[in-house]
Enzyme design. Structure first.
Site, PDB file in Angstrom:
ATOM      1  N   HIS A 122     -28.197  36.527 121.713  1.00 29.90           N
ATOM      2  CA  HIS A 122     -29.322  35.901 120.990  1.00 29.90           C
ATOM      3  C   HIS A 122     -29.425  36.609 119.633  1.00 29.90           C
ATOM      4  CE1 HIS A 122     -33.612  35.183 120.121  1.00 29.90           C
ATOM      5  NE2 HIS A 122     -33.577  34.212 120.991  1.00 29.90           N
ATOM      6  N   ASP A 199     -30.255  43.523 127.215  1.00 29.23           N
ATOM      7  CA  ASP A 199     -31.280  42.528 126.889  1.00 29.23           C
ATOM      8  C   ASP A 199     -31.554  41.730 128.166  1.00 29.23           C
ATOM      9  OD1 ASP A 199     -32.704  40.309 126.191  1.00 29.23           O
ATOM     10  OD2 ASP A 199     -31.479  39.775 124.447  1.00 29.23           O
ATOM     11  N   GLN A 202     -33.513  37.062 129.710  1.00 28.40           N
ATOM     12  CA  GLN A 202     -33.227  35.920 130.605  1.00 28.40           C
ATOM     13  C   GLN A 202     -32.846  36.402 132.001  1.00 28.40           C
ATOM     14  OE1 GLN A 202     -33.813  32.838 129.795  1.00 28.40           O
ATOM     15  NE2 GLN A 202     -33.978  32.994 127.582  1.00 28.40           N
ATOM     16  N   LYS A 225     -41.506  34.896 129.325  1.00 26.01           N
ATOM     17  CA  LYS A 225     -40.451  34.199 130.081  1.00 26.01           C
ATOM     18  C   LYS A 225     -40.524  34.575 131.557  1.00 26.01           C
ATOM     19  CE  LYS A 225     -37.421  34.649 126.063  1.00 26.01           C
ATOM     20  NZ  LYS A 225     -37.194  33.354 125.420  1.00 26.01           N
ATOM     21  N   CYS A 363     -31.029  29.828 119.007  1.00 21.75           N
ATOM     22  CA  CYS A 363     -31.074  31.205 118.488  1.00 21.75           C
ATOM     23  C   CYS A 363     -29.785  31.964 118.777  1.00 21.75           C
ATOM     24  CB  CYS A 363     -32.258  31.989 119.065  1.00 21.75           C
ATOM     25  SG  CYS A 363     -33.835  31.364 118.557  1.00 21.75           S
TER      26      CYS A 363
HETATM   27  N1  PMP Z   1     -32.860  37.702 123.977  1.00 22.24           N
HETATM   28  C1  PMP Z   1     -32.645  36.630 124.751  1.00 22.24           C
HETATM   29  C2  PMP Z   1     -31.429  36.586 125.634  1.00 22.24           C
HETATM   30  C3  PMP Z   1     -33.562  35.575 124.717  1.00 22.24           C
HETATM   31  O1  PMP Z   1     -33.347  34.493 125.475  1.00 22.24           O
HETATM   32  C4  PMP Z   1     -34.699  35.669 123.883  1.00 22.24           C
HETATM   33  C5  PMP Z   1     -35.705  34.537 123.810  1.00 22.24           C
HETATM   34  N2  PMP Z   1     -35.162  33.258 123.682  1.00 22.24           N
HETATM   35  C6  PMP Z   1     -34.867  36.808 123.111  1.00 22.24           C
HETATM   36  C7  PMP Z   1     -33.933  37.804 123.186  1.00 22.24           C
HETATM   37  C8  PMP Z   1     -36.050  36.980 122.216  1.00 22.24           C
HETATM   38  O2  PMP Z   1     -37.217  37.045 122.965  1.00 22.24           O
HETATM   39  P1  PMP Z   1     -38.651  37.002 122.238  1.00 22.24           P
HETATM   40  O3  PMP Z   1     -38.625  35.827 121.328  1.00 22.24           O
HETATM   41  O4  PMP Z   1     -39.602  36.839 123.384  1.00 22.24           O
HETATM   42  O5  PMP Z   1     -38.821  38.291 121.526  1.00 22.24           O
END
Ligand code: PMP
Length: 407
Positions: A122, A199, A202, A225, A363
């Site tokens: 991401h 990270d 997910q 999430k 993203c």
């Molecule tokens: N890493 C991953 C794998 C994600 O899926 C996301 C959210 N889509 C993020 C980071 C960023 O999370 P946040 O927008 O809640 O900070």
């Protein structure tokens, strides 16, 4: 026993209709819904106990502070951390990674050092490292992935040299759904003296996590999430490492004493929690974890695994279906294209049927580039989704392909 109908009753939004159709919410990778228990707990704190934390001598402040520190203990147990000093509340995954990139970077990264991430990250696990590399004259290296969505771990030996100081890897890819072999990566990174940030944005809602068993140095995730509120997330870090890292933001809470000549910093975890935290959000996150625990992540994982396979089977029946990410170990995320139909056309048509999916670059532009596409459609599952909803998605996709003459 896992009772999906009982779980669904805890999520009032799932009874909503959109355009007169029952809502089918398949955008859980972007944000999950919150159960009644979480919202009610937060309301209770707003209506009855709202007061700033770690500051007051009065009843409300103490009550709110206790609830926040209880939530910290709940998080500690949930991820298997050794100490509450290792659990830092942030605004979310993005802020947690930025904190590490800044603070770990200040302490440990110099010119010529290397940071390694994967091609499927991401943006939140790419850009903070690029910014750090720019500040310090360090170099960002990338572990590529194969077309089936599995990491090219055969390249690890070549990439992991003594110059590497940190590896950042998603436990579960938000695009491909791949469950990455993080244990193996951590072991091999440690062998060359590199630290590893996992990270877990997910992962925490789908798989049981034990940071000590993983032996990761940092683990990050967001509340929203994980059936919890927005605006709150977690940074886990090994205590010895966090002790060696300087504070990131300065302000209240993170200090011990402030003099114009010299300021001293608070101890962990408060050293990294400058300013008023989202203290009601923290209480909500604690409640969300209690909710998830009451169902059991093992049970959630088994149910979602079955649902994922059912979904992929049904979707395979749709003409022109192309999946992105078919790793052997895959979780809850299905990204796809239908023939040459534009992803936003598919998304808009599904929306009209009451089906919420995500479309676009998700993203993760480098992942889009890997496949040479401008975007994808993504259906991402939560514990409350059902086979009926998957059937609705299937029927919706059949309608889309009919409209575009794909057979
Ligand atoms: N890493 C991953 C794998 C994600 O899926 C996301 C959210 N889509 C993020 C980071 C960023 O999370 P946040 O927008 O809640 O900070």
């Amino acid at each position: 026993m896992f009772d999906v109908e009982k779980i669904r009753k805890d999520f009032p939004i799932l009874e909503e209709t959109v355009y007169g159709k029952p809502l089918v919410y398949l955008d859980n990778g972007a944000t999950s819904q919150r159960p009644r228990q979480v919202v009610e707990k937060m309301n209770e704190y707003y209506f009855r106990y709202n007061a700033n934390v770690h500051r007051g001598v009065h009843y409300l402040s103490n009550r709110c502070t206790d609830a926040n520190e209880e939530a910290r203990e709940t998080v500690r147990q949930f991820i298997g951390a050794a100490s509450e000093r290792e659990v830092i509340f942030t605004r979310g995954t993005t802020e947690s990674i930025n904190l590490v990139a800044y603070s770990f970077g200040e302490a440990f990264i110099g010119a010529g050092d290397e940071i390694v991430v994967t091609e499927m990250e991401h943006h939140a696990n790419i850009v903070p490292w690029q910014m750090l590399c720019k500040r310090k004259g360090a170099v960002l290296k990338v572990i590529p992935f194969h077309d089936n969505g599995e990491l090219a771990t055969e390249q690890l030996d070549e990439l992991l040299t003594e110059r590497v100081k940190l590896v950042g890897v998603a436990y579960v890819s938000n695009v491909l759904g791949t469950v990455n072999p993080v244990r193996d990566i951590i072991r091999r990174a440690h062998a060359v003296g590199a630290k590893v940030l996992v990270d877990g944005a997910q992962a925490v809602q789908h798989l049981p996590i034990d940071v000590q068993e993983l032996d990761c140095d940092f683990f990050v995730f967001s509340g929203h999430k994980l059936y919890g509120p927005t605006g709150v997330g977690v940074l886990y870090g090994k205590e010895a490492l966090l002790e060696q890292m300087p504070p990131w933001q300065g302000g209240g809470e993170m200090i011990k004493t402030v003099r114009f000549e010299k300021t001293t910093y608070n101890e962990l975890p408060f050293k990294f929690e400058a300013g008023t935290p989202d203290f009601i959000g923290v209480v909500g996150l604690g409640e969300a974890i209690r909710y998830v625990d009451s169902i059991g992540l093992e049970n959630i994982a088994a149910y979602e695994h079955d649902l994922l396979h059912y979904a992929m089977e049904r979707m395979r029946e749709v003409p022109g279906m192309r999946f992105f990410g078919e790793a052997g170990d895959k979780s809850s995320v299905i990204s796809f294209a239908l023939g040459d139909i534009h992803h936003s056309d598919t998304g808009v048509l599904l929306d009209k049927l009451g089906i919420a999916v995500r479309t676009g670059q998700l993203c993760a532009e480098p992942t889009m580039q890997h496949y040479g596409v401008t975007g994808m459609v993504r259906a991402s599952l939560g514990m409350y989704n059902t086979r009926n909803e998957i059937d609705a998605l299937h029927d919706g996709l059949m309608k889309v392909t009919e409209m575009f003459g794909i057979r």
